[in-house]
Enzyme design. Structure first.
Site, PDB file in Angstrom:
ATOM      1  N   ASP A   3      41.044   7.033 -29.185  1.00 57.58           N
ATOM      2  CA  ASP A   3      40.288   6.476 -28.060  1.00 57.58           C
ATOM      3  C   ASP A   3      39.183   5.534 -28.559  1.00 57.58           C
ATOM      4  O   ASP A   3      38.727   5.647 -29.694  1.00 57.58           O
ATOM      5  CB  ASP A   3      39.614   7.602 -27.264  1.00 57.58           C
ATOM      6  CG  ASP A   3      40.636   8.514 -26.611  1.00 57.58           C
ATOM      7  OD1 ASP A   3      41.774   8.073 -26.389  1.00 57.58           O
ATOM      8  OD2 ASP A   3      40.268   9.669 -26.315  1.00 57.58           O
TER       9      ASP A   3
HETATM   10  N1  URA Z   1      42.568  13.321 -28.592  1.00 59.05           N
HETATM   11  C1  URA Z   1      41.664  12.702 -27.812  1.00 59.05           C
HETATM   12  O1  URA Z   1      41.240  13.245 -26.799  1.00 59.05           O
HETATM   13  N2  URA Z   1      41.257  11.483 -28.180  1.00 59.05           N
HETATM   14  C2  URA Z   1      41.664  10.867 -29.306  1.00 59.05           C
HETATM   15  O2  URA Z   1      41.238   9.750 -29.588  1.00 59.05           O
HETATM   16  C3  URA Z   1      42.606  11.522 -30.097  1.00 59.05           C
HETATM   17  C4  URA Z   1      43.049  12.745 -29.723  1.00 59.05           C
END
Ligand code: URA
Length: 242
Positions: free
Chosen positions: A105
């Site tokens: 993310d």
């Molecule tokens: N899980 C999440 O919630 N975000 C990420 O970036 C990776 C795994």
């Protein structure tokens, strides 16, 4: 003999899924006739063409494998429609056309692999191969024994039950979670589901690779033994699952 799409991906033509598309679009021929999805070929012997050109003529870039310590604030994409900074900008002096393996993310930091090896990308991201990813999360409320138990059994999310996670609380009060799926926002959703919303998230391990030795924003090429280990890990993860 090898499946055509796997053979093409292994030559670095594109990812296995994209090679399947090329075959489905009728752009691939085998011994002069339009190829069929799933058919098998003899590597180096069967005459295979893409858009009329023998596969050998496609200039194959050297395969490169980059490990990046992604800082928060960068989008995991090759090009962003909103013009935000992308992880590719952090590795701009790599000249080969690499792409991120999976996604972190925008506000997540940590280990991100980038490569032009379509076959390995497929294996590392497909749940069938079950490669472990380790995350360390700062959470609003620490999970207690009941929440830890739920996480270890699997959490029912809107897109189905997750596989059991390995989870523990580190001495510094952060939560370490190891999963082998890669659903969107999975770690945040799992922890939120047990009442422990994530405040900050870092991926600290991807299969056999750890962040050790890298600072935020830094990257390096993997060495031969690290690449071999990654490939071996996909095969053994698949074996354990079958
Ligand atoms: N899980 C999440 O919630 N975000 C990420 O970036 C990776 C795994």
């Amino acid at each position: 003999m090898e499946r055509l799409q796997k053979y093409m991906a292994g030559l670095g033509i594109d990812s296995r899924r994209n090679c399947e598309l090329l075959i489905a679009q009728g752009r691939v021929t085998v011994e002069g006739r339009v190829a069929v999805l799933g058919e098998r070929v003899e590597p180096g012997v069967t005459h295979v063409c893409l858009d009329g050109e023998p596969l050998e003529n496609y200039s194959r870039e050297d395969l490169v494998y980059i490990m990046l310590y992604k800082p928060a604030g960068y989008v995991t994409t090759v090009q962003d429609e909103y013009d935000r900074a992308t992880v590719l900008e952090l590795v701009s002096d790599v000249l080969e056309r690499i792409v991120p393996v999976g996604r972190l993310d925008l506000d997540t930091e940590g280990l991100l692999l980038l490569t032009n090896d379509g076959e390995l990308t497929y294996r590392l991201t497909h749940p069938r191969f079950g490669v472990e990813k380790e995350y360390v999360a700062k959470v609003k409320n620490l999970p207690g024994p009941a929440e830890l138990d739920q996480l270890r059994k699997g959490i029912r999310l809107e897109d189905g039950l997750t596989s059991p996670a390995k989870v523990d609380i580190l001495p510094n009060g952060l939560v370490r979670l190891v999963i082998h799926e890669g659903r969107k926002h999975q770690v945040k959703r799992m922890l939120a589901a047990v009442g422990c919303p994530v405040l900050a998230l870092r991926r600290t391990r991807f299969g056999s690779l750890s962040l050790r030795g890298l600072h935020r924003g830094e990257y390096r090429r993997l060495n031969d033994s690290e690449i071999r280990e990654l490939k071996d890990m996909c095969s053994s993860a698949q074996r354990q699952r079958t």
